[in-house]
Design a protein around this motif. Structure first.
Motif, PDB file in Angstrom:
ATOM      1  N   SER A 139       0.821  -1.219   0.000  1.00  0.00           N
ATOM      2  CA  SER A 139       0.000   0.000   0.000  1.00  0.00           C
ATOM      3  C   SER A 139       0.853   1.266   0.000  1.00  0.00           C
ATOM      4  CB  SER A 139      -0.940   0.000   1.212  1.00  0.00           C
ATOM      5  OG  SER A 139      -0.206   0.052   2.411  1.00  0.00           O
ATOM      6  N   ASP A 140       2.104   1.161   0.466  1.00  0.00           N
ATOM      7  CA  ASP A 140       2.971   2.343   0.530  1.00  0.00           C
ATOM      8  C   ASP A 140       4.395   1.921   0.162  1.00  0.00           C
ATOM      9  OD1 ASP A 140       3.975   4.878   1.009  1.00  0.00           O
ATOM     10  OD2 ASP A 140       4.129   4.573   3.186  1.00  0.00           O
ATOM     11  N   PRO A 141       4.659   1.663  -1.124  1.00  0.00           N
ATOM     12  CA  PRO A 141       5.943   1.070  -1.529  1.00  0.00           C
ATOM     13  C   PRO A 141       7.128   1.959  -1.180  1.00  0.00           C
ATOM     14  CG  PRO A 141       4.339   1.040  -3.338  1.00  0.00           C
ATOM     15  CD  PRO A 141       3.778   1.921  -2.277  1.00  0.00           C
ATOM     16  N   PRO A 142       8.171   1.388  -0.560  1.00  0.00           N
ATOM     17  CA  PRO A 142       9.351   2.192  -0.225  1.00  0.00           C
ATOM     18  C   PRO A 142      10.279   2.441  -1.415  1.00  0.00           C
ATOM     19  CG  PRO A 142       9.638  -0.045   0.568  1.00  0.00           C
ATOM     20  CD  PRO A 142       8.254   0.023  -0.001  1.00  0.00           C
ATOM     21  N   PHE A 143      10.128   1.653  -2.482  1.00  0.00           N
ATOM     22  CA  PHE A 143      10.932   1.848  -3.691  1.00  0.00           C
ATOM     23  C   PHE A 143      10.016   1.855  -4.907  1.00  0.00           C
ATOM     24  CE2 PHE A 143      14.189   0.591  -0.788  1.00  0.00           C
ATOM     25  CZ  PHE A 143      15.327   1.247  -1.225  1.00  0.00           C
ATOM     26  N   ARG A 144      10.446   2.616  -5.921  1.00  0.00           N
ATOM     27  CA  ARG A 144       9.693   2.698  -7.172  1.00  0.00           C
ATOM     28  C   ARG A 144      10.649   2.561  -8.361  1.00  0.00           C
ATOM     29  NH1 ARG A 144       4.228   1.975  -7.080  1.00  0.00           N
ATOM     30  NH2 ARG A 144       3.116   3.504  -5.823  1.00  0.00           N
ATOM     31  N   GLY A 145      10.105   2.104  -9.492  1.00  0.00           N
ATOM     32  CA  GLY A 145      10.918   2.034 -10.697  1.00  0.00           C
ATOM     33  C   GLY A 145      10.521   0.922 -11.653  1.00  0.00           C
ATOM     34  N   LEU A 146       9.664  -0.015 -11.185  1.00  0.00           N
ATOM     35  CA  LEU A 146       9.201  -1.092 -12.062  1.00  0.00           C
ATOM     36  C   LEU A 146       7.862  -0.729 -12.694  1.00  0.00           C
ATOM     37  CD1 LEU A 146       9.958  -4.239  -9.871  1.00  0.00           C
ATOM     38  CD2 LEU A 146      11.425  -3.127 -11.554  1.00  0.00           C
ATOM     39  N   ARG A 147       7.597  -1.315 -13.876  1.00  0.00           N
ATOM     40  CA  ARG A 147       6.285  -1.157 -14.514  1.00  0.00           C
ATOM     41  C   ARG A 147       5.737  -2.524 -14.871  1.00  0.00           C
ATOM     42  NH1 ARG A 147       8.868   1.795 -18.343  1.00  0.00           N
ATOM     43  NH2 ARG A 147       7.785   0.693 -20.037  1.00  0.00           N
ATOM     44  N   LEU A 148       4.429  -2.576 -15.046  1.00  0.00           N
ATOM     45  CA  LEU A 148       3.778  -3.789 -15.534  1.00  0.00           C
ATOM     46  C   LEU A 148       3.241  -3.476 -16.923  1.00  0.00           C
ATOM     47  CD1 LEU A 148       3.105  -6.660 -14.518  1.00  0.00           C
ATOM     48  CD2 LEU A 148       0.879  -5.784 -13.805  1.00  0.00           C
ATOM     49  N   GLU A 149       3.733  -4.216 -17.910  1.00  0.00           N
ATOM     50  CA  GLU A 149       3.379  -3.916 -19.298  1.00  0.00           C
ATOM     51  C   GLU A 149       3.306  -5.231 -20.079  1.00  0.00           C
ATOM     52  OE1 GLU A 149       6.015  -1.524 -22.243  1.00  0.00           O
ATOM     53  OE2 GLU A 149       5.257  -0.095 -20.773  1.00  0.00           O
ATOM     54  N   ASP A 150       2.269  -5.400 -20.904  1.00  0.00           N
ATOM     55  CA  ASP A 150       2.107  -6.645 -21.666  1.00  0.00           C
ATOM     56  C   ASP A 150       2.200  -7.866 -20.762  1.00  0.00           C
ATOM     57  OD1 ASP A 150       1.821  -5.230 -24.045  1.00  0.00           O
ATOM     58  OD2 ASP A 150       3.980  -5.202 -24.404  1.00  0.00           O
ATOM     59  N   ARG A 151       1.596  -7.750 -19.580  1.00  0.00           N
ATOM     60  CA  ARG A 151       1.481  -8.842 -18.603  1.00  0.00           C
ATOM     61  C   ARG A 151       2.796  -9.223 -17.944  1.00  0.00           C
ATOM     62  NH1 ARG A 151      -3.410 -12.700 -20.897  1.00  0.00           N
ATOM     63  NH2 ARG A 151      -4.922 -11.014 -20.930  1.00  0.00           N
ATOM     64  N   GLY A 152       3.861  -8.466 -18.212  1.00  0.00           N
ATOM     65  CA  GLY A 152       5.156  -8.756 -17.610  1.00  0.00           C
ATOM     66  C   GLY A 152       5.758  -7.521 -16.961  1.00  0.00           C
ATOM     67  N   ILE A 153       6.770  -7.734 -16.141  1.00  0.00           N
ATOM     68  CA  ILE A 153       7.448  -6.644 -15.446  1.00  0.00           C
ATOM     69  C   ILE A 153       8.499  -6.025 -16.363  1.00  0.00           C
ATOM     70  CG2 ILE A 153       9.016  -6.120 -13.534  1.00  0.00           C
ATOM     71  CD1 ILE A 153       7.548  -8.388 -11.991  1.00  0.00           C
TER      72      ILE A 153
END
Length: 344
Positions: free
Chosen positions: A316-330
């Motif tokens: 609910s409150d991620p300490p790190f960011r930088g990944l995306r979800l695209e075309d069902r994959g990371i």
């Protein structure tokens, strides 16, 4: 690389990761998980690593943090001039696997940042992973259908199960999705349960089952293997290191590899390679973890037959960011290092 810019500085903290909703499995219910976060600074570069405790084996976040606090600086040594040597020391360190995972992750992050390249690029890995899985808690049929409808756009679903009572939920899920469905019993079944449920599970198109029986019930695994039209069996709790992969050859079809069991990227790579050599399928998986830990594991995605990397999607409150979800994959970050950054 030949720097000498002071000594390596290490800091460690325990962090509680709150989940967007309660996760239910045969082991119980959780609404938050504790993990170990480390940062190391050397040569003006600060890098991060995450180490997750394997609570089911009796290891707590305090154990992981305590090990890093007590010995982490000594294991890293005074500098990172030879990071491969440092990674060797981390692997040989007699500490909880989560502690090794945290330091191993931070060193891999530092290597990329020092080279000013994403770590995945240095390792010759692709930026985009194959389709990942999303986990559905043990739930009533209505709750399960609601969870499926709210799930991110992924390539498969994994459903936590405990016994015959979960069949209705699986039937309800199958009515609302055509995605591949796997199940995870977390050691909750016995052989009779497996024999009774398997024909219906096959009708529902269930792809595989993780850890159906207790890790000690080896005979049940062998006897289930003799069942006609059985489900493929993947070992999670029952497979931790390269040695246990060899033992699994006779009674499993695949192994579930997690950095928190294997001690980081380097340790997990060894387990995955051992699985391949043993003729087993390999699933790269995770716990409920932040994007930092997920990005650590993602460096090994091309060695896996199945990607089960969804732990960060529950926070609910991620300490790190930088990944995306695209075309069902990371999709991994393209910044130097592991490609994630502190979110706060």
């Amino acid at each position: 690389m030949d720097h000498d810019s002071g000594t390596t500085e290490l800091s460690v903290r325990r962090e509680s990761l709150r989940l967007i909703e309660t996760v239910k499995s045969s082991r119980g219910e959780i609404d938050s998980v504790d993990t170990c976060m480390v940062s190391l600074t050397y040569d003006g570069i600060t890098a991060y690593g995450e180490g997750t405790p394997t609570e089911y084996s009796g290891v707590t976040a305090d154990d992981v943090v305590g090990a890093v606090e007590a010995e982490g600086a000594h294991i890293l040594g005074p500098n990172l001039n030879n990071p491969q040597l440092v990674l060797d020391r981390i692997q040989e360190w007699d500490a909880p696997a989560g502690a090794r995972m945290a330091l191993d992750g931070a060193v891999h992050d530092w290597i990329g940042k020092a080279a000013r390249l994403p770590t995945w690029k240095l390792l010759g890995m692709p930026r985009t992973l194959g389709p990942t899985v999303y986990t559905i808690s043990m739930a009533s049929p209505d709750e399960a259908v609601s969870a499926v409808r709210k799930a991110p756009d992924v390539g498969a679903l994994k459903v936590k199960v405990g016994g015959p009572d979960d069949l209705e939920a699986l039937e309800a899920i199958r009515e609302v999705t055509t995605l591949p469905v796997r199940i995870d019993a977390n050691e909750a079944w016995d052989l009779d349960t497996a024999r009774v449920l398997t024909p219906r599970l096959r009708e529902l198109g269930i792809q595989l089952i993780e850890q159906p029986f207790p890790t000690t019930a080896i005979d049940d695994y062998h006897r289930y293997r003799e069942c006609a039209d059985r489900l493929p069996v993947f070992l999670d709790e029952g497979c931790t290191d390269a040695a246990s992969v060899l033992a699994a050859r006779s009674y499993a079809d695949g192994v579930v590899v997690k950095l928190c069991k294997a001690g980081g990227i380097r340790g997990a790579r060894r387990v995955m390679e051992a699985g391949r050599e043993a003729g087993l399928q390999v699933m790269l998986s995770c716990m409920c973890e932040s994007e930092l830990a997920i990005s650590q594991a993602a460096q090994l995605a091309t060695l896996a037959d199945h990607i089960d990397m969804d732990g960060h999607l529950y926070l609910s409150d991620p300490p790190f960011r930088g990944l995306r979800l695209e075309d069902r994959g990371i999709v991994l970050g393209d910044e130097p290092g592991l490609g994630v950054r502190p979110a706060r």
